[in-house]
Design a protein around this motif. Structure first.
Motif, PDB file in Angstrom:
ATOM      1  N   GLU A   1       0.826  -1.205   0.000  1.00 35.66           N
ATOM      2  CA  GLU A   1       0.000   0.000   0.000  1.00 35.66           C
ATOM      3  C   GLU A   1       0.865   1.260   0.000  1.00 35.66           C
ATOM      4  N   ALA A   2       1.888   1.242   0.857  1.00 35.00           N
ATOM      5  CA  ALA A   2       2.750   2.414   0.954  1.00 35.00           C
ATOM      6  C   ALA A   2       3.423   2.692  -0.390  1.00 35.00           C
ATOM      7  N   VAL A   3       3.925   1.637  -1.028  1.00 34.97           N
ATOM      8  CA  VAL A   3       4.626   1.809  -2.297  1.00 34.97           C
ATOM      9  C   VAL A   3       3.681   2.338  -3.369  1.00 34.97           C
ATOM     10  N   LEU A   4       2.454   1.779  -3.423  1.00 34.78           N
ATOM     11  CA  LEU A   4       1.482   2.217  -4.435  1.00 34.78           C
ATOM     12  C   LEU A   4       1.104   3.682  -4.238  1.00 34.78           C
ATOM     13  N   THR A   5       0.865   4.064  -2.969  1.00 30.65           N
ATOM     14  CA  THR A   5       0.517   5.460  -2.705  1.00 30.65           C
ATOM     15  C   THR A   5       1.642   6.378  -3.202  1.00 30.65           C
TER      16      THR A   5
ATOM     17  N   GLY B   1      -8.825   3.518  -2.183  1.00 29.81           N
ATOM     18  CA  GLY B   1      -7.687   2.992  -1.433  1.00 29.81           C
ATOM     19  C   GLY B   1      -6.617   2.641  -2.433  1.00 29.81           C
ATOM     20  N   PRO B   2      -5.397   2.461  -1.985  1.00 27.17           N
ATOM     21  CA  PRO B   2      -4.324   2.204  -2.942  1.00 27.17           C
ATOM     22  C   PRO B   2      -4.494   0.902  -3.723  1.00 27.17           C
ATOM     23  N   LEU B   3      -5.223  -0.070  -3.157  1.00 26.03           N
ATOM     24  CA  LEU B   3      -5.226  -1.388  -3.785  1.00 26.03           C
ATOM     25  C   LEU B   3      -6.361  -1.609  -4.775  1.00 26.03           C
ATOM     26  N   VAL B   4      -7.353  -0.661  -4.813  1.00 24.56           N
ATOM     27  CA  VAL B   4      -8.493  -0.905  -5.710  1.00 24.56           C
ATOM     28  C   VAL B   4      -8.052  -0.752  -7.161  1.00 24.56           C
ATOM     29  N   VAL B   5      -8.748  -1.444  -8.044  1.00 27.86           N
ATOM     30  CA  VAL B   5      -8.486  -1.265  -9.471  1.00 27.86           C
ATOM     31  C   VAL B   5      -8.984   0.119  -9.854  1.00 27.86           C
ATOM     32  N   PRO B   6      -8.129   0.968 -10.464  1.00 26.53           N
ATOM     33  CA  PRO B   6      -8.554   2.340 -10.760  1.00 26.53           C
ATOM     34  C   PRO B   6      -9.764   2.357 -11.688  1.00 26.53           C
ATOM     35  N   PRO B   7     -10.807   3.120 -11.343  1.00 23.73           N
ATOM     36  CA  PRO B   7     -11.979   3.205 -12.220  1.00 23.73           C
ATOM     37  C   PRO B   7     -11.679   4.132 -13.403  1.00 23.73           C
ATOM     38  N   ILE B   8     -12.560   4.089 -14.401  1.00 21.57           N
ATOM     39  CA  ILE B   8     -12.396   4.982 -15.544  1.00 21.57           C
ATOM     40  C   ILE B   8     -13.599   5.912 -15.583  1.00 21.57           C
ATOM     41  N   PRO B   9     -13.476   7.114 -14.973  1.00 20.87           N
ATOM     42  CA  PRO B   9     -14.621   8.034 -14.942  1.00 20.87           C
ATOM     43  C   PRO B   9     -14.796   8.672 -16.327  1.00 20.87           C
ATOM     44  N   LEU B  10     -16.031   8.614 -16.840  1.00 21.24           N
ATOM     45  CA  LEU B  10     -16.276   8.982 -18.235  1.00 21.24           C
ATOM     46  C   LEU B  10     -16.017  10.468 -18.504  1.00 21.24           C
ATOM     47  N   LEU B  11     -16.666  11.350 -17.670  1.00 19.18           N
ATOM     48  CA  LEU B  11     -16.584  12.794 -17.951  1.00 19.18           C
ATOM     49  C   LEU B  11     -15.137  13.294 -17.929  1.00 19.18           C
ATOM     50  N   PRO B  12     -14.341  13.009 -16.864  1.00 21.96           N
ATOM     51  CA  PRO B  12     -12.948  13.471 -16.878  1.00 21.96           C
ATOM     52  C   PRO B  12     -12.157  12.934 -18.068  1.00 21.96           C
ATOM     53  N   VAL B  13     -12.424  11.687 -18.464  1.00 21.01           N
ATOM     54  CA  VAL B  13     -11.679  11.143 -19.601  1.00 21.01           C
ATOM     55  C   VAL B  13     -11.963  11.971 -20.851  1.00 21.01           C
ATOM     56  N   VAL B  14     -13.242  12.302 -21.056  1.00 25.38           N
ATOM     57  CA  VAL B  14     -13.595  13.122 -22.223  1.00 25.38           C
ATOM     58  C   VAL B  14     -12.913  14.484 -22.134  1.00 25.38           C
TER      59      VAL B  14
END
Lengths: 362, 536
Positions: free
Chosen positions: A117-121, A328-341
Motif C-alpha cells: 500500500e505504501a509503495v502504491l501510494t 484505497g491504494p489497492l483498488v483497481v482504478p476506475p475509468i470516470p467517463l466525464l474526466p476522460v472526455v
C-alpha cells in the motif's frame, strides 16, 4: 477570414497559447490521483508534442522532463519505502533492516517492513507530480522561450531582455569554464584554484556583459518617453499589489485551503490591477515590435482546449465526481467517463495548431 | 558629418590622456580609416563618435565632438542610435537576440520604427548584405564573415548616416574579409553612408579609404590626409606601399592593380634574379599525428589528418574559419582527445603527459589569449609565468618588452588592448621556449611593428632548433615567416608544401608582393630588396 486564422497555414503558434494549454493540462493533472487519468494526460501531451514540435534545440526538452518525472517517482518510492510504517497497510512486500534511532526521533522509523500500500501510494503521488512536470516540459518543447519573452507586454520588456540575456549567458559560462580548464594545462598546472578557474570565467563574463551593454546602449536600448514621477510610482504599486492578488488567488485555488469565492475575488482583483499597471506602463515605452506573433483562431482554439480540460477536472473535483481519487491504494482504478472526455479534449492542438513550417529554426 | 574639435580624452585614474588634442572632420559619404599602433587609442576615438566615451566608459572629454550636428556631450549613445551605427570588435558579444532576422530588427524596435517599415528594411538589408539564405539561422551557427555582416546589417537597418566599425576584418579569413569589405564598399558608394573604421590589416582596406586618420599614440598628434599622402610617411604601411617606397613610385600605389601597372619596369629588372631564400635546416621530428580524427558531438572537425613537424620548421596552417586549424593545434597539445588516429608530441602522447612536463615540450597560445592569464597585474603575470616554466626571474618580462615595449607593469591584463594582451600571452608561452611552439591566430589585433618583432622572435627560435606551428589568416605574415604551409578545408589537408609553391598562385592566399610581381615568385618586400641589391 485572415490567413493566420486558417488552421492549415504553416506557422509557429503563439508561445503564450502553448503555455496556457500546457498549464491547463497541468491543472487537470493536479486534480486527480487516478493513474488511468494521469497516464491519459501524459499520453495526450506527449502526442501533441510529437505532432507539433520543431527541430529547434529546445524541442527535445520533453524527453528531459520525462526523465525528470521518472526520477521524481523513483525518489518518492525509495523515501516511502525507507520511512513507511505498518499503519499504511497490511500486505508486507519485504523487510528492510531497521536502523535504531535515538529516543528524540520517536515516531520516525528508518527501514523495517515495506507494505504494498505504501509503495502504491508513493507511486500515484509521485506520478501526479511527474505528469505535471511533463506538462511544463511540453510547453518548453513546443514554444521557444525567447519568443515567449518577446511577447511580454511592453512595460515588462526590459525585464524580458534581462531574462533573454541571462539565457544566452548561462551556456556561455559553461563553455568558458571548460576552455579555461583546458588552458590550465598550457601553463603546466595540474590543479586549479579559485583564482585560476572561477576568476577568469567571471572576468570573462563581466567583460562580455560590459561589451553587450555598450552594444545595446549604442543601439538605442532604454530609450523611453518622459513620464511624470507620480505615474511611475503608481505603476509600481499596481504591479506589486496585482502580483500579490494573483499569487494569493492561485494559491487558494490550488490548495482548497481558502474559500472558493475568496480565491476567485483575489485572483480577479489581482489580474485587474496587474493589467492596468501594464497599461499605464506602456505609455513610457516608445519601442515597436518586429513581426509579432499573431493571436488568431488557432491560438484561441489551443488555449480553449487546455482551459476545457482544466475546467472539466476542476468542476468534477468540486462536485466530487467518483474516480478522481481512489478509495484505497489497492483498488483497481476506475475509468470516470466525464474526466476522460475532458482530458481527451486537450488533444485538440494536435489538429488545430498550425503545422510546423519546414526549415524554420525559430 | 563628424567633427572633432580639440578633443582630449582622459580615463579616470589614468596618468596620461588616451588621446590628446584631436581635431579632424569627416565629410558626408567618405570612408575614413583610423590607423595606429596597438593600444594607441583608436578604439577610444571610435567610441567617442557615438558617445560611448565618455557616457558609458567614464572619463573626461575635453573639446567637442559633433555628429550630424549633435554634440555628444548632450546626447547619450542611445539618443545617437538613429545617427550612428556602431559595430564593436567582436560581433558575437554585441548580439542581443539569437537569430539573424531578429538581430537586424533590434535597433529599429528600440527606435520605435513602424512595423511595416521595419519589415521592409529587414528584407532590404538581408539582400544588401547577402544574408537572405541564413535569415532564420541561430547567430551561433554562423561563420565569422556572416556574423560580421549580420552585425553590420544590424547597425544599418535604422539607416544611420554614420557607420563606425572597430576592426571589422581582423578575425576573418581572407575570403570572409572580402565579403565584408565588398558590402562596406556598396554602402559607401550606393547609399552614401559615412564609414569610419579602425583596422590593422591595412593591406586589405587601404585601397578603399578616402581619408586616413593616423593616431600615433603617446604624445604625438593625430594627423589626417589622403591615403596616398599619408602613406608616404606612415610608420604602419601595407606591403604594397612598402614596395612602392622601395621602388620609388609616385604617387604611391595603394591597390595591387595600381601597383601592377607601376611595376612593369621592376618586373623586367627582376626577371632573371631568383628570390634568395634562406635554406631551411630541418632536424629531428618533434611532433607527428597520423590519420587523426577529432569530433565534437555530431561535428567532425578533423577527418584523417597526418602531419609531421620537424625541428627548425615554421609551419603555417591556413584555411577558412571552422576548417579545423584550432582543433589540429589543440590536438597536438592534448586538449582535445582524438576519436581515432595517434598524436605524438616530443616522443609521447600529450594526453598522457603530466602538464608540468608537457609545457617543457609543447607550448600553445590559444585563440583566446586571456585564457592563459590569471594574475591581477602584468608584473604578477610575468613572475607567475617565470615560476610556471621554471626559468630565471624576469625572462617573461624581457620577452614582453621585446614584443610590446612599454606596457605598464601595474595594469590588469584585461585592461590592455587586444594586441597588447596577445603579446602578454605570447610572452608567457615564449618565455618557456618549448621545443614545439603552437600559435593559434597570433596576429589578431597586432600592428605591423609588433608583427615584425614576432617574426624576428619566431625566426630566432627556428634557427635555434625549435619548431613553430601557427594557424593564421594573415597571408603577409605567412609569406614573411613560414617555411611550409598546410591548407585545411573541411577537416582535411588539401595542400601542403613549401610556402612559395602553395601560396604564390592561390588567389586567396597569395601575398600582395606575389600578386604584384607575378609570374615572378617573390613573396615579400624584403626578398625584393635583397634581389635588387644583388642585381645592382
Amino acid at each position: 477570414m485572415r490567413a493566420v486564422d486558417r488552421l492549415t497555414l504553416p506557422r509557429a503558434l503563439h508561445p503564450g497559447a502553448w503555455w496556457l494549454w500546457a498549464l491547463g493540462m497541468a491543472v487537470a493533472a493536479s486534480r486527480t490521483r487516478n493513474p488511468v487519468l494521469l497516464v491519459l494526460i501524459l499520453v495526450v501531451t506527449g502526442f501533441v508534442v510529437a505532432a507539433r514540435r520543431t527541430d529547434a534545440p529546445w524541442a527535445h526538452s520533453f524527453t528531459a522532463f520525462l526523465k525528470l518525472g521518472l526520477a521524481v517517482i523513483g525518489i518518492r518510492i525509495v523515501l516511502q519505502a525507507l520511512l513507511s510504517t505498518r499503519s499504511q497497510g497490511n500486505i508486507v512486500l519485504f523487510t528492510l533492516p531497521q536502523i535504531p534511532l535515538p529516543g528524540w526521533a520517536a515516531g520516525v522509523k528508518l527501514g523495517g517492513q515495506v507494505t504494498l500500500e505504501a509503495v502504491l501510494t508513493a507511486l500515484y503521488d509521485g506520478g501526479q507530480l511527474a505528469v505535471m512536470l511533463c506538462c511544463i516540459g511540453a510547453a518548453n518543447a513546443l514554444a521557444s522561450p525567447k519568443r515567449l519573452l518577446k511577447s511580454l507586454p511592453g512595460a515588462l520588456y526590459e525585464m524580458g531582455v534581462a531574462c533573454v540575456v541571462a539565457l544566452t549567458f548561462a551556456p556561455q559560462l559553461v563553455t568558458d569554464a571548460r576552455r579555461i580548464r583546458a588552458a590550465r594545462r598550457l601553463r603546466g598546472r595540474t590543479r586549479g584554484s579559485f583564482r585560476t578557474t572561477a576568476m577568469p570565467v567571471l572576468e570573462g563574463a563581466l567583460d562580455r556583459s560590459v561589451e553587450l551593454a555598450a552594444a545595446m546602449d549604442s543601439r538605442g536600448y532604454g530609450r523611453t518617453a518622459q513620464v511624470p514621477r507620480r505615474q511611475r510610482q503608481l505603476t509600481g504599486l499596481c504591479v506589486l499589489l496585482g502580483l500579490l492578488g494573483i499569487l494569493l488567488g492561485v494559491y487558494a485555488l490550488l490548495t482548497d485551503s481558502l474559500a472558493f469565492p475568496f480565491a476567485l475575488t483575489a485572483l480577479a482583483i489581482g489580474l485587474l490591477l496587474a493589467v492596468s499597471a501594464l497599461g499605464i506602463g506602456r505609455q513610457r515605452v516608445t519601442r515597436t515590435r518586429y513581426r509579432p506573433d499573431p493571436w488568431a483562431l488557432p491560438e484561441w482554439l489551443v488555449t480553449a482546449a487546455g482551459a476545457v480540460a482544466a475546467a472539466v477536472m476542476v468542476v468534477a473535483a468540486v462536485r466530487g465526481v467518483h474516480g478522481l481519487l481512489l478509495d484505497g491504494p489497492l483498488v483497481v482504478p476506475p475509468i470516470p467517463l466525464l474526466p476522460v472526455v475532458g482530458v481527451l479534449i486537450g488533444l485538440a492542438p494536435a489538429l488545430v495548431a498550425p503545422p510546423v513550417r519546414v526549415g524554420a529554426a525559430a | 558629418m563628424i567633427e572633432f574639435d580639440r578633443v582630449t580624452i582622459t580615463y579616470d585614474r589614468a596618468v596620461a590622456p588616451a588621446v590628446r588634442d584631436v581635431s579632424f572632420t569627416v565629410p558626408e559619404g567618405e570612408l575614413a580609416l583610423v590607423i595606429g599602433r596597438t593600444g594607441s587609442g583608436k578604439s577610444t576615438l571610435l567610441r567617442a563618435i557615438n558617445g560611448l566615451v565618455p557616457h558609458f566608459t567614464g572619463g573626461t572629454l575635453a573639446g567637442r565632438v559633433l555628429v550630424n550636428g549633435r554634440d555628444t556631450r548632450e546626447y547619450r549613445p542611445r539618443d545617437l542610435a538613429d545617427v550612428v551605427g556602431f559595430v564593436g570588435q567582436d560581433p558575437m558579444t554585441g548580439f542581443v537576440t539569437d537569430t539573424v532576422e531578429d538581430e537586424l530588427a533590434y535597433s529599429m524596435e528600440s527606435l520605435g520604427t513602424a512595423p511595416d517599415v521595419m519589415r521592409r528594411r529587414v528584407e532590404e538589408t538581408l539582400d544588401l548584405l547577402g544574408l537572405a539564405d541564413v535569415r532564420d539561422r541561430a547567430l551561433t551557427s554562423l561563420s565569422g564573415g556572416q556574423r560580421q555582416r549580420t552585425a553590420i546589417g544590424a547597425a544599418l537597418t535604422s539607416h544611420p548616416a554614420v557607420l563606425v566599425l572597430d576592426e571589422p576584418t581582423s578575425a576573418l579569413d581572407p575570403q570572409a574579409a572580402e565579403e565584408v569589405l565588398a558590402a562596406l564598399q556598396r554602402l559607401v558608394h550606393d547609399l552614401g553612408v559615412t564609414v569610419v573604421m579602425a583596422e590593422h590589416r591595412l593591406e586589405r582596406v587601404i585601397q578603399y579609404a578616402d581619408r586616413v586618420i593616423e593616431v600615433p599614440g603617446g604624445i604625438g598628434l593625430v594627423s589626417t590626409g589622403l591615403p596616398a599622402d599619408q602613406m608616404v610617411t606612415a610608420p604602419v604601411a601595407p606591403p604594397v606601399v612598402e614596395l612602392g617606397r622601395l621602388a620609388g613610385w609616385s604617387p604611391l600605389p595603394l591597390s595591387v592593380r595600381d601597383a601592377r601597372r607601376a611595376a612593369v619596369a621592376l618586373r623586367s629588372q627582376l626577371a632573371d634574379v631568383q628570390p634568395l631564400r634562406r635554406p631551411t635546416v630541418t632536424g629531428a621530428e618533434l611532433a607527428r599525428c597520423s590519420e587523426l580524427v577529432v569530433g565534437y558531438g555530431a561535428v567532425t572537425a578533423l577527418r584523417g589528418v597526418s602531419v609531421s613537424i620537424r625541428a627548425g620548421e615554421i609551419v603555417a596552417v591556413m584555411g577558412r574559419n571552422g576548417a579545423g586549424k584550432s582543433t589540429l593545434l589543440n590536438a597536438l597539445v592534448g586538449i582535445v582527445p582524438p576519436r581515432s588516429g595517434t598524436v605524438t608530441a616530443a616522443g609521447a602522447d600529450p594526453r598522457r603527459t603530466r602538464p608540468a612536463k608537457l609545457v617543457k615540450a609543447v607550448g600553445l597560445v590559444p585563440q583566446e589569449p586571456a585564457d592563459l592569464l590569471y594574475a591581477a597585474t602584468v608584473a604578477d603575470e610575468c613572475s607567475g609565468a617565470d615560476a610556471d616554466f621554471r626559468v630565471a626571474a624576469g625572462t617573461c618580462r624581457a620577452v614582453l618588452e621585446r614584443l610590446a615595449p612599454g606596457v605598464d607593469d601595474q595594469l590588469h591584463p584585461r585592461d590592455l588592448s587586444e594586441g597588447q594582451r596577445l603579446c602578454l600571452a605570447l610572452a608567457v608561452v615564449l618565455c618557456g621556449a618549448p621545443p614545439l611552439l603552437l600559435l593559434d591566430e597570433p596576429t589578431r589585433g597586432l600592428d605591423y611593428g609588433a608583427k615584425r618583432r614576432l617574426v624576428e622572435i619566431l625566426r630566432e627560435l627556428a634557427a635555434a632548433g625549435h619548431a613553430v606551428v601557427l594557424s593564421t589568416h594573415d597571408v603577409e605574415m605567412v609569406a614573411e615567416v613560414a617555411t611550409r604551409v598546410m591548407v585545411l578545408a573541411d577537416g582535411e589537408l588539401v595542400s601542403e608544401g613549401e610556402t612559395a609553391t602553395v601560396v604564390a598562385d592561390s588567389p586567396a592566399f597569395a601575398p600582395q608582393v606575389a600578386k604584384i610581381l607575378a609570374p615572378l615568385t617573390f613573396l615579400t618586400v624584403g626578398e625584393v630588396a635583397t634581389a635588387l641589391e644583388r642585381a645592382s
